[in-house]
Scaffold this active site. Structure first.
Site, PDB file in Angstrom:
ATOM      1  N   CYS A 127       5.330   4.650  21.218  1.00  0.00           N
ATOM      2  CA  CYS A 127       6.331   4.832  22.269  1.00  0.00           C
ATOM      3  C   CYS A 127       7.581   5.434  21.646  1.00  0.00           C
ATOM      4  O   CYS A 127       8.322   4.771  20.960  1.00  0.00           O
ATOM      5  CB  CYS A 127       6.655   3.491  22.898  1.00  0.00           C
ATOM      6  SG  CYS A 127       7.524   3.662  24.440  1.00  0.00           S
TER       7      CYS A 127
ATOM      8  N   GLY B 126       0.820  -1.212   0.000  1.00  0.00           N
ATOM      9  CA  GLY B 126       0.000   0.000   0.000  1.00  0.00           C
ATOM     10  C   GLY B 126       0.851   1.260   0.000  1.00  0.00           C
ATOM     11  O   GLY B 126       0.536   2.239  -0.686  1.00  0.00           O
TER      12      GLY B 126
END
Ligand SMILES: Cc1ncc(COP(=O)(O)O)c(C=O)c1O
Length: 417
Positions: free
Chosen positions: A356, A103
């Site tokens: 994170c 994609g």
């Protein structure tokens, strides 16, 4: 705050240590069924029928589709068939389908290919909640001289259409706006947006990676010029994607080579994976109506169950204008990563809207663009279902997540004792 970080750290290290003490597991089919996999917007399990369809192209059917002998001819027929299967799912003509590697590559061919065609006059319009494949590509094109406009969303994740209408759109414009958001599942009004851009002479690309196979798409009715999709989001393997390019749309290639894929994406075709994508599209079309009623009902049961049993739980995204398989819920005063770790210990795989980075848990750009308050933004969890999700999977999440939320909230520094 320190205590809270320490506790989170302990949960993490304990969980890492117990993982390190074990051998790295090799997942067999039985293990897959033991794990409750609700992270299908990240990737899906390849369908058995898809894996089966690929097999001959790793063995006897090894010809190069460009060769004129029978080895090549046979393989070419299968590529042609796959192109027809992908086109049928999108309401496109087979010659409008270009096979790519993923994609992200499809998005880049569309956006960079347009910018190369227009050189420094290119104007790009995009939304504030795109996948990095579009977002970072647009920013790189802006650094190289293109003009870039970013359209915001409201608190339910809906696109600010009035902003799009006010923009100076012209024949040098490419709007690249996603069909369905990967984190919230929220759907954008692609037909209306494309009509606005096209009525002013521009082109319209949509990243439909999360939409294809989940909702009906018909390029004969929706006036998009280009549309990206990715095989591994619809039960084909990783490493295959496609770009729909409406006839007569002009693009420059990013890679130069031979005649394959109209010279826009040259290189000898990845035959087994192209066949896999074709089969996955055929299955998606067959399953769409029946399976998606079932998947939506499972998603709704999960969502309603969590919203009614977990205190401080709130839905992120518009409740109706959404993919049938996705729900994104914030659990107030809790960090999403802690929930994920404890779910993982209960053999449940989901995903969080936080990344994170450098030791701090930053809410994703999607959640931030929606203006979700800080205490909710950090605790967002995405559950994404598939045709393989069962009633028992949903029962298991409903049985264990309220307890996890209570446990984490008790040690949250944001909640007053
Ligand atoms: C909306 C969206 N666009 C693009 C991509 C990139 O697709 P791929 O992983 O095939 O490069 C993803 C993958 O998560 C996505 O969700």
């Amino acid at each position: 705050m320190f205590l809270w970080r320490l506790r989170l750290y302990r949960i993490r290290t304990a969980s890492n240590a117990s993982r390190l003490n074990k051998q790295i597991p090799v997942y067999h089919k039985e293990d897959h069924t033991a794990t409750i996999y609700l992270d299908n917007n990240a990737t899906t399990r390849a369908a058995d029928e898809v894996i089966e369809a690929m097999q001959p192209f790793f063995a006897d059917a090894y010809g190069n589709p460009s060769s004129i002998h029978r080895f090549g001819g046979l393989v070419k027929k299968h590529i042609d068939r796959a192109r027809e299967q992908v086109a049928a799912l999108l309401g496109a003509k087979p010659q409008e389908i270009l096979f790519t590697g993923c994609g992200s590559e499809s998005d880049n061919i569309a956006i960079q290919g347009f910018c190369r065609e227009k050189a420094r006059t290119a104007r790009l319009v995009t939304s504030a909640v795109e996948h990095p494949a579009v977002r970072n590509c647009c920013r790189a094109m802006a650094d190289a001289g293109a003009t870039l406009h970013e359209i915001g969303v409201d608190s339910q994740g809906l696109l600010a259409m009035d902003h799009l209408e006010r923009l100076p759109l012209d024949a040098n414009t490419l709007a690249t706006i996603m069909w369905a958001n990967n984190e919230t599942g929220v759907l954008f009004p692609i037909s209306e947006a494309a009509e606005i851009v096209k009525s002013r002479g521009g082109l319209f690309h949509t990243d439909a990676v999360q939409a294809v196979g989940k909702i009906p798409i018909d390029c004969r009715k929706v006036p998009v010029d280009m549309l990206s999709l990715s095989g591994h989001k619809l039960h084909a393997p990783k490493g295959i994607g496609a770009l729909y390019i409406r006839e007569k749309t002009k693009l420059q290639p990013l890679v130069y080579g031979g005649h394959q894929e109209h010279g826009i994406r040259p290189g000898t075709e990845n035959v087994a994976y192209i066949v896999a994508l074709g089969k996955a599209c055929e299955l998606a079309q067959k399953n769409m109506d029946v399976e998606h009623v079932r998947v939506r009902a499972l998603r709704d049961r999960l969502e309603q169950g969590l919203l009614s049993t977990c205190t401080g739980a709130k839905l992120n995204g518009h409740p109706a204008l959404r993919l049938p398989n996705t729900t994104n819920i914030s659990f107030e005063f809790i960090e999403g990563e802690s929930i994920l770790l404890l779910l993982d210990e209960n053999d449940i795989a989901a995903s969080s809207g936080s990344a994170c980075t450098t030791g701090s848990l930053e809410p994703s750009h999607v959640i931030q663009a929606m203006g979700i308050p800080y205490t909710l933004a950090h605790g967002s969890i995405r559950f994404s279902l598939s045709v393989y999700t069962t009633d028992a999977d949903i029962d298991a999440v409903l049985a264990c997540l309220p307890g996890i939320v209570d446990r984490l909230r008790k040690i949250s520094p944001y909640v007053k004792e």
